[in-house]
Every structure is written in C-alpha cells, then in structure tokens.
Design a protein around this motif. Structure first.
Motif, PDB file in Angstrom:
ATOM      1  N   ALA A 257     -76.670 -41.179  13.566  1.00 23.35           N
ATOM      2  CA  ALA A 257     -76.829 -40.431  14.812  1.00 23.35           C
ATOM      3  C   ALA A 257     -75.835 -40.867  15.875  1.00 23.35           C
ATOM      4  O   ALA A 257     -75.462 -40.076  16.750  1.00 23.35           O
ATOM      5  CB  ALA A 257     -78.251 -40.593  15.330  1.00 23.35           C
ATOM      6  N   GLY A 258     -75.426 -42.124  15.824  1.00 20.64           N
ATOM      7  CA  GLY A 258     -74.566 -42.663  16.879  1.00 20.64           C
ATOM      8  C   GLY A 258     -75.287 -42.814  18.194  1.00 20.64           C
ATOM      9  O   GLY A 258     -74.661 -42.811  19.266  1.00 20.64           O
ATOM     10  N   ALA A 259     -76.612 -42.970  18.128  1.00 20.84           N
ATOM     11  CA  ALA A 259     -77.421 -43.089  19.343  1.00 20.84           C
ATOM     12  C   ALA A 259     -78.762 -43.691  18.960  1.00 20.84           C
ATOM     13  O   ALA A 259     -79.146 -43.707  17.789  1.00 20.84           O
ATOM     14  CB  ALA A 259     -77.630 -41.716  19.992  1.00 20.84           C
ATOM     15  N   ALA A 260     -79.486 -44.177  19.965  1.00 16.62           N
ATOM     16  CA  ALA A 260     -80.844 -44.665  19.725  1.00 16.62           C
ATOM     17  C   ALA A 260     -81.739 -43.496  19.318  1.00 16.62           C
ATOM     18  O   ALA A 260     -81.543 -42.355  19.753  1.00 16.62           O
ATOM     19  CB  ALA A 260     -81.380 -45.336  20.991  1.00 16.62           C
ATOM     20  N   LEU A 261     -82.727 -43.794  18.476  1.00 21.79           N
ATOM     21  CA  LEU A 261     -83.610 -42.759  17.958  1.00 21.79           C
ATOM     22  C   LEU A 261     -85.069 -43.155  18.155  1.00 21.79           C
ATOM     23  O   LEU A 261     -85.399 -44.342  18.221  1.00 21.79           O
ATOM     24  CB  LEU A 261     -83.358 -42.535  16.463  1.00 21.79           C
ATOM     25  N   ASP A 262     -85.935 -42.167  18.231  1.00 24.61           N
ATOM     26  CA  ASP A 262     -87.366 -42.364  18.083  1.00 24.61           C
ATOM     27  C   ASP A 262     -87.973 -41.026  17.692  1.00 24.61           C
ATOM     28  O   ASP A 262     -87.251 -40.102  17.280  1.00 24.61           O
ATOM     29  CB  ASP A 262     -88.001 -42.973  19.344  1.00 24.61           C
ATOM     30  N   HIS A 263     -89.281 -40.910  17.806  1.00 28.64           N
ATOM     31  CA  HIS A 263     -89.978 -39.715  17.312  1.00 28.64           C
ATOM     32  C   HIS A 263     -89.511 -38.433  17.991  1.00 28.64           C
ATOM     33  O   HIS A 263     -89.617 -37.351  17.427  1.00 28.64           O
ATOM     34  CB  HIS A 263     -91.483 -39.892  17.527  1.00 28.64           C
ATOM     35  N   PHE A 264     -88.981 -38.557  19.213  1.00 28.22           N
ATOM     36  CA  PHE A 264     -88.560 -37.384  19.970  1.00 28.22           C
ATOM     37  C   PHE A 264     -87.058 -37.333  20.234  1.00 28.22           C
ATOM     38  O   PHE A 264     -86.458 -36.251  20.198  1.00 28.22           O
ATOM     39  CB  PHE A 264     -89.309 -37.339  21.313  1.00 28.22           C
ATOM     40  N   THR A 265     -86.429 -38.458  20.498  1.00 31.39           N
ATOM     41  CA  THR A 265     -85.045 -38.425  20.974  1.00 31.39           C
ATOM     42  C   THR A 265     -84.034 -38.044  19.903  1.00 31.39           C
ATOM     43  O   THR A 265     -82.896 -37.723  20.241  1.00 31.39           O
ATOM     44  CB  THR A 265     -84.648 -39.776  21.580  1.00 31.39           C
ATOM     45  N   TRP A 266     -84.431 -38.044  18.618  1.00 29.68           N
ATOM     46  CA  TRP A 266     -83.500 -37.578  17.581  1.00 29.68           C
ATOM     47  C   TRP A 266     -83.030 -36.159  17.855  1.00 29.68           C
ATOM     48  O   TRP A 266     -81.922 -35.777  17.442  1.00 29.68           O
ATOM     49  CB  TRP A 266     -84.150 -37.662  16.202  1.00 29.68           C
ATOM     50  N   VAL A 267     -83.843 -35.382  18.550  1.00 34.37           N
ATOM     51  CA  VAL A 267     -83.487 -33.991  18.856  1.00 34.37           C
ATOM     52  C   VAL A 267     -82.175 -33.915  19.632  1.00 34.37           C
ATOM     53  O   VAL A 267     -81.399 -32.959  19.465  1.00 34.37           O
ATOM     54  CB  VAL A 267     -84.636 -33.328  19.647  1.00 34.37           C
ATOM     55  N   ARG A 268     -81.900 -34.925  20.453  1.00 37.46           N
ATOM     56  CA  ARG A 268     -80.700 -34.919  21.284  1.00 37.46           C
ATOM     57  C   ARG A 268     -79.508 -35.615  20.618  1.00 37.46           C
ATOM     58  O   ARG A 268     -78.445 -35.712  21.230  1.00 37.46           O
ATOM     59  CB  ARG A 268     -81.016 -35.579  22.637  1.00 37.46           C
ATOM     60  N   ALA A 269     -79.700 -36.088  19.400  1.00 36.64           N
ATOM     61  CA  ALA A 269     -78.620 -36.768  18.670  1.00 36.64           C
ATOM     62  C   ALA A 269     -78.631 -36.308  17.218  1.00 36.64           C
ATOM     63  O   ALA A 269     -78.662 -37.109  16.288  1.00 36.64           O
ATOM     64  CB  ALA A 269     -78.804 -38.274  18.755  1.00 36.64           C
ATOM     65  N   ALA A 270     -78.591 -35.002  17.023  1.00 35.34           N
ATOM     66  CA  ALA A 270     -78.872 -34.436  15.701  1.00 35.34           C
ATOM     67  C   ALA A 270     -77.676 -33.759  15.049  1.00 35.34           C
ATOM     68  O   ALA A 270     -77.857 -32.983  14.109  1.00 35.34           O
ATOM     69  CB  ALA A 270     -80.029 -33.444  15.816  1.00 35.34           C
ATOM     70  N   THR A 271     -76.468 -34.034  15.497  1.00 38.48           N
ATOM     71  CA  THR A 271     -75.304 -33.353  14.912  1.00 38.48           C
ATOM     72  C   THR A 271     -75.202 -33.617  13.415  1.00 38.48           C
ATOM     73  O   THR A 271     -75.064 -32.679  12.604  1.00 38.48           O
ATOM     74  CB  THR A 271     -74.016 -33.795  15.611  1.00 38.48           C
ATOM     75  N   ALA A 272     -75.280 -34.892  13.022  1.00 37.50           N
ATOM     76  CA  ALA A 272     -75.171 -35.225  11.593  1.00 37.50           C
ATOM     77  C   ALA A 272     -76.363 -34.683  10.818  1.00 37.50           C
ATOM     78  O   ALA A 272     -76.204 -34.199   9.684  1.00 37.50           O
ATOM     79  CB  ALA A 272     -75.065 -36.737  11.426  1.00 37.50           C
ATOM     80  N   LEU A 273     -77.531 -34.734  11.404  1.00 40.75           N
ATOM     81  CA  LEU A 273     -78.722 -34.216  10.742  1.00 40.75           C
ATOM     82  C   LEU A 273     -78.619 -32.708  10.537  1.00 40.75           C
ATOM     83  O   LEU A 273     -78.985 -32.184   9.473  1.00 40.75           O
ATOM     84  CB  LEU A 273     -79.958 -34.557  11.565  1.00 40.75           C
ATOM     85  N   ALA A 274     -78.119 -31.995  11.544  1.00 40.41           N
ATOM     86  CA  ALA A 274     -77.967 -30.548  11.431  1.00 40.41           C
ATOM     87  C   ALA A 274     -77.025 -30.184  10.286  1.00 40.41           C
ATOM     88  O   ALA A 274     -77.275 -29.227   9.537  1.00 40.41           O
ATOM     89  CB  ALA A 274     -77.464 -29.962  12.745  1.00 40.41           C
ATOM     90  N   ARG A 275     -75.962 -30.935  10.138  1.00 42.58           N
ATOM     91  CA  ARG A 275     -75.030 -30.672   9.033  1.00 42.58           C
ATOM     92  C   ARG A 275     -75.698 -30.912   7.688  1.00 42.58           C
ATOM     93  O   ARG A 275     -75.472 -30.171   6.721  1.00 42.58           O
ATOM     94  CB  ARG A 275     -73.796 -31.547   9.186  1.00 42.58           C
ATOM     95  N   ARG A 276     -76.542 -31.938   7.622  1.00 41.80           N
ATOM     96  CA  ARG A 276     -77.256 -32.199   6.366  1.00 41.80           C
ATOM     97  C   ARG A 276     -78.218 -31.069   6.043  1.00 41.80           C
ATOM     98  O   ARG A 276     -78.351 -30.660   4.877  1.00 41.80           O
ATOM     99  CB  ARG A 276     -78.032 -33.530   6.480  1.00 41.80           C
ATOM    100  N   ILE A 277     -78.889 -30.551   7.031  1.00 43.15           N
ATOM    101  CA  ILE A 277     -79.813 -29.443   6.820  1.00 43.15           C
ATOM    102  C   ILE A 277     -79.050 -28.197   6.387  1.00 43.15           C
ATOM    103  O   ILE A 277     -79.508 -27.438   5.517  1.00 43.15           O
ATOM    104  CB  ILE A 277     -80.637 -29.191   8.092  1.00 43.15           C
ATOM    105  N   ALA A 278     -77.874 -27.964   6.964  1.00 43.43           N
ATOM    106  CA  ALA A 278     -77.055 -26.822   6.555  1.00 43.43           C
ATOM    107  C   ALA A 278     -76.646 -26.946   5.085  1.00 43.43           C
ATOM    108  O   ALA A 278     -76.643 -25.949   4.350  1.00 43.43           O
ATOM    109  CB  ALA A 278     -75.828 -26.710   7.453  1.00 43.43           C
ATOM    110  N   ARG A 279     -76.303 -28.162   4.639  1.00 39.00           N
ATOM    111  CA  ARG A 279     -75.959 -28.358   3.229  1.00 39.00           C
ATOM    112  C   ARG A 279     -77.165 -28.097   2.333  1.00 39.00           C
ATOM    113  O   ARG A 279     -77.045 -27.493   1.263  1.00 39.00           O
ATOM    114  CB  ARG A 279     -75.422 -29.769   3.001  1.00 39.00           C
ATOM    115  N   PHE A 280     -78.324 -28.564   2.789  1.00 40.51           N
ATOM    116  CA  PHE A 280     -79.555 -28.311   2.034  1.00 40.51           C
ATOM    117  C   PHE A 280     -79.800 -26.814   1.889  1.00 40.51           C
ATOM    118  O   PHE A 280     -80.115 -26.327   0.794  1.00 40.51           O
ATOM    119  CB  PHE A 280     -80.721 -28.980   2.746  1.00 40.51           C
ATOM    120  N   ALA A 281     -79.627 -26.060   2.989  1.00 46.13           N
ATOM    121  CA  ALA A 281     -79.830 -24.619   2.946  1.00 46.13           C
ATOM    122  C   ALA A 281     -78.850 -23.945   1.988  1.00 46.13           C
ATOM    123  O   ALA A 281     -79.211 -23.042   1.225  1.00 46.13           O
ATOM    124  CB  ALA A 281     -79.725 -24.029   4.346  1.00 46.13           C
ATOM    125  N   SER A 282     -77.600 -24.379   2.029  1.00 45.01           N
ATOM    126  CA  SER A 282     -76.572 -23.738   1.188  1.00 45.01           C
ATOM    127  C   SER A 282     -76.770 -24.060  -0.285  1.00 45.01           C
ATOM    128  O   SER A 282     -76.342 -23.283  -1.155  1.00 45.01           O
ATOM    129  CB  SER A 282     -75.169 -24.188   1.621  1.00 45.01           C
TER     130      SER A 282
END
Length: 287
Positions: A257-282
């Motif tokens: 994420a390149g940032a601190a995370l917790d149950h909620f703040t991952w939403v604001r540091a989700a660039t890498a996660l979004a790319r992983r989800i896009a790969r999963f979808a494809s």
C-alpha cells in the motif's frame, strides 16, 4: 450526477424503503469493462469508498457502490420497529443486482464486500445461488469469532460483542455508541452470534453453514495488515467455510500500500489492491 463525488445517485425500492446506489462513470478504455458492485462495512456510508472507486476505475473497472439498508442514502434509518438482519441484507444484494440487470448483462460482474458487506455478499450467494455473478472479492472481511483472537483479546472481544448485543436487546436498537453506527436489532443479533459461535446463523429456515459450503463462485479473499476488527485469522476462518469455491487467499500489506493500514484506511491507499482486483476480474472464467 453528483458533482462533488462524480457519481450518479440512484435508488432501488425494497420493503417499503429504498437502497441508495452510487453509479460511477464508465472507466476509460474499451466499452463493456467488468463491473464491481461494492457493499460497505457496518455503519459506513457508500461515499466513503470514493478513493477506492477512483482506484478501481483507474484500473479499468466500472464501479457501483450500494449503501447497506438503513445507512447513508438508504432509507428508512433503523428504528425500534425495524428488525431486519442478515437475511434481509443478503436479499438486498439480489434486489440491487436485479435493478442493475441492464447494466450488467453481457459483462463480467464482480461483487466486492468489505466487513459486514462481505458477509452479506457471501450469504447472498449461499442463500440465492446467484448465477449472474462471476466472482466475489472480499476485503477486510471475516468471522469475528472470539477464539480467532489471541488470549485476553479474544475474551475481551467476546465480552464486547455480547455486551453490544445485550444493550441492543434491551433498547430495541443499537444507537451506534462508539461502534458500527445506528443498527437494527436483527443485524446486531446475527453479528453477535457469529462472534460467539464462529458460525453464520440459520436464516429463513436454511442451514446457512451448509449453503456457504456449497458456494462455487470464484473468490479473491484479501485481509489487511493491522486490521483491528478482522485480522488475518478471522478471514481464514471465513475462507475455511467456502469449501466448494476456488478461493485465492492473499494479504494486503503496508509495503504494497505504501501507507499505514487498518480496517478502514486501506480504502485511501488501495491503488495496488485495485490493480489486483482488476487482474482477478480479467482472469475469471466465462459464465
């Protein structure tokens, strides 16, 4: 179009109320991109996921975010007369998907649930056997069974969750004192049961645990570092129930994420996660 948030606010009628649904513009690129329908955490408004929606759209996915019943733009607000629980939340997923049918036809459709929203999506697939959904992404979701938490923390969680349940039963509603926002008694009852037993409650006369074991939809299950509510073992507990589904189990780390995370703040540091989800979808097989 909501000028501040760049989404169109729509509504879907259900049980005398309505569910708020935020539809973001199509991403750049070829038409017919996969569609992700996001279901939020307990007490969290759909608009909170705007940074995550932007990351998903940048990764090439169309994004829709629904407010859980009684939260955000969804009405009515929970009251003592409102007894809805997990069965209704699971049914709401199907109601929204049916309303979105014209937008989803011919496209890869992905449910994405966060925390309580993730439980609702799993239960929707288990109870209703939805064949219009190609995949399920779970982010920071788990069964908050007290035995999944080490030592004193587990005992404290048991006391905390059952204290909330007892207060809710006494008042007829959970006022949202420091946790979860205002919630109907049925939601708290069912949530507290999962924390106490490690199991989903039977719903509408169905053995829910058996129904979850029969789900075959491909799943990407991602737990988040430093999650104070659903740490990695709670996600493992949930994944162990999905015995018939192909489950890809991953962790989203602070380094990714390149940032601190917790149950909620991952939403604001989700660039890498979004790319992983896009790969999963494809990579999902044709329906």
């Amino acid at each position: 179009m909501n000028g501040d948030s760049e989404y169109a606010q729509e509504f879907v009628d259900v049980d005398g109320g309505r569910l708020g649904v935020q539809v973001y513009p199509e991403p750049e690129g070829p038409a017919g991109a996969p569609v992700v329908v996001i279901w939020p955490a307990m007490g969290v408004r759909a608009r909170y996921y705007r940074p995550f929606a932007a990351a998903l759209r940048a990764a090439g996915l169309a994004v829709i975010v629904a407010d859980l019943r009684g939260t955000g733009a969804s009405t009515p607000a929970p009251s003592r007369a409102d007894r809805h629980g997990y069965a209704e939340l699971a049914g709401d997923v199907g109601t929204v998907l049916a309303a979105l049918k014209s937008r989803l036809d011919g496209r890869t459709a992905l449910l994405l649930g966060h925390s309580l929203g993730g439980q609702a999506t799993v239960l929707h697939l288990a109870l209703h056997g939805d064949t219009t959904v190609d995949g399920l992404a779970l982010v920071a979701v788990g069964i908050p069974h007290w035995r999944s938490y080490p030592g004193v923390r587990g005992l404290a969680l048991l006391a905390y969750t059952q204290g909330i349940a007892a207060t809710t039963a006494l008042l007829g509603i959970w006022p949202g004192w420091g946790f979860g926002g205002r919630q109907a008694r049925g939601v708290i009852r069912d949530w507290a049961y999962t924390a106490r037993s490690g199991r989903f409650p039977n719903l509408d006369g169905t053995d829910t645990e058996a129904a979850v074991r029969a789900v075959r939809t491909p799943v990407l299950a991602v737990s988040v570092d430093d999650d104070q509510y659903t740490p990695h073992p709670s996600m493992d507990h949930l994944c162990a129930k999905l015995t018939a589904a192909p489950v890809t189990r991953e962790r989203y780390t602070v380094a990714q994420a390149g940032a601190a995370l917790d149950h909620f703040t991952w939403v604001r540091a989700a660039t890498a996660l979004a790319r992983r989800i896009a790969r999963f979808a494809s990579d999902l097989p044709p329906r």
